[in-house]
Motif scaffolding. Structure first.
Motif, mmCIF file in Angstrom:
data_model
loop_
_atom_site.group_PDB
_atom_site.id
_atom_site.type_symbol
_atom_site.label_atom_id
_atom_site.label_comp_id
_atom_site.label_asym_id
_atom_site.label_seq_id
_atom_site.Cartn_x
_atom_site.Cartn_y
_atom_site.Cartn_z
ATOM 1 N N HIS A 1 27.846 48.181 42.989
ATOM 2 C CA HIS A 1 28.107 49.575 42.642
ATOM 3 C C HIS A 1 27.091 50.412 43.395
ATOM 4 C CE1 HIS A 1 28.859 53.287 40.563
ATOM 5 N NE2 HIS A 1 27.601 53.348 40.173
ATOM 6 N N ASP B 1 33.172 50.749 44.302
ATOM 7 C CA ASP B 1 32.637 49.401 44.069
ATOM 8 C C ASP B 1 33.415 48.392 44.906
ATOM 9 O OD1 ASP B 1 31.165 50.774 42.226
ATOM 10 O OD2 ASP B 1 31.844 49.625 40.474
ATOM 11 N N SER C 1 26.736 44.309 39.873
ATOM 12 C CA SER C 1 27.298 44.404 38.522
ATOM 13 C C SER C 1 27.980 43.122 38.052
ATOM 14 C CB SER C 1 28.305 45.560 38.453
ATOM 15 O OG SER C 1 29.359 45.372 39.387
#
Length: 285
Positions: free
Chosen positions: A69, A78, A54
């Protein structure tokens, strides 16, 4: 639906580290490039999980990291990881993932012939094999327990309650009223597991650190059966080892068809009752 539980481990745009294949296996750190938005396999406490990259950043040492993630898990799981924990989500990576899952519990020793002889069941049959899908929670249990014992120097308090026999009896009771033949199959499965458990535990289900405790437990409990002294933790170790043990027993296909789904049901039962039958880290000594 995203998962609420705990990941097996909590740790903390383009990078030129990644994976390569050596002797048919994926390895991290092989010169591949990763980028934000890419779907990958991320290593978390010796298991590979499907994840998405991400964000990217550079740490204080100038090494690039990615925020991963884990797909299907809440965002609180995360974490920032270095590329040496990332694998491409391709056939090679999936093959490695499957291999890791199939080897999450490797018995300390493999005296299979002696175990089979003492268990004295399922003999003189044509060949067959059993494959089990171990739920993630139980995979985590096996991996975390190994860490507690090897690195943490912790051991299970013994004897355990509920015992492995009590768990098996409750599993059968949870099936409710059964047809005679179906009830007989579950009863025979339980009895076979009891025999295997008592013969296999001292030979292939103990870590070396548990050997002294086993000897003291047996000495203190006279003729008690091991299935009545140990609990869910060692029962799980046996179940994931059973495919190897039963392979040595040369099962014919009809026996595989009968046993495999019931063992899978037993794994699901352990998973569903996890909080009631497995000890948490703070209960180890």
């Amino acid at each position: 639906r995203e998962k609420e539980g705990e990941m097996p481990g909590e740790q903390a745009e383009v990078v030129t580290e990644g994976q390569m294949e050596v002797d048919g296996e994926a390895q991290a750190g092989g010169g591949r490039s990763f980028k934000v938005g890419q779907q990958v396999l991320a290593m978390n406490k010796n298991q590979l999980y499907l994840a998405k990259l991400s964000r990217a950043r550079t740490d204080s040492n100038g090494v690039q990291e990615f925020c991963v993630h884990y797909l299907g898990w809440k965002s609180r799981h995360d974490e920032w990881v270095k590329p040496n924990r990332l694998y491409e989500d391709n056939e090679t990576g999936r093959r490695l993932q499957k291999r890791i899952v199939n080897n999450i519990w490797k018995p300390p020793s493999m005296q299979m012939d002696k175990v089979d002889a003492e268990a004295n069941c399922l003999e003189d049959l044509e060949t067959g094999s059993i494959t089990l899908a171990v739920p993630n929670t139980l995979q985590k249990q096996l991996l975390d327990e190994g860490g507690r014992i090897h690195q943490g120097g912790k051991l299970l308090p013994l004897p355990r309650a509920p015992s492995a026999r009590e768990i098996l009896n409750e599993f059968i009771a949870s099936k409710g009223a059964l047809e005679f033949l179906e009830d007989q199959m579950y009863t025979e499965l339980r009895d076979s597991i009891v025999r295997y458990f008592n013969s296999a535990l001292p030979m292939i289900l103990l870590y070396s650190q548990e050997r002294k405790g086993y000897e003291e437990l047996v000495a203190a409990n006279g003729g008690a059966m091991l299935i009545d002294l140990y609990g869910a933790e060692h029962l799980l170790r046996l179940i994931v080892t059973l495919p190897s043990l039963l392979r040595k027993a040369d099962l014919e296909r009809k026996n595989v068809v009968a046993i495999q789904p019931r063992l899978q049901e037993l794994l699901r039962y352990l998973d569903n009752c996890f909080k009631d039958i497995f000890l948490t880290d703070d209960k180890y000594i």
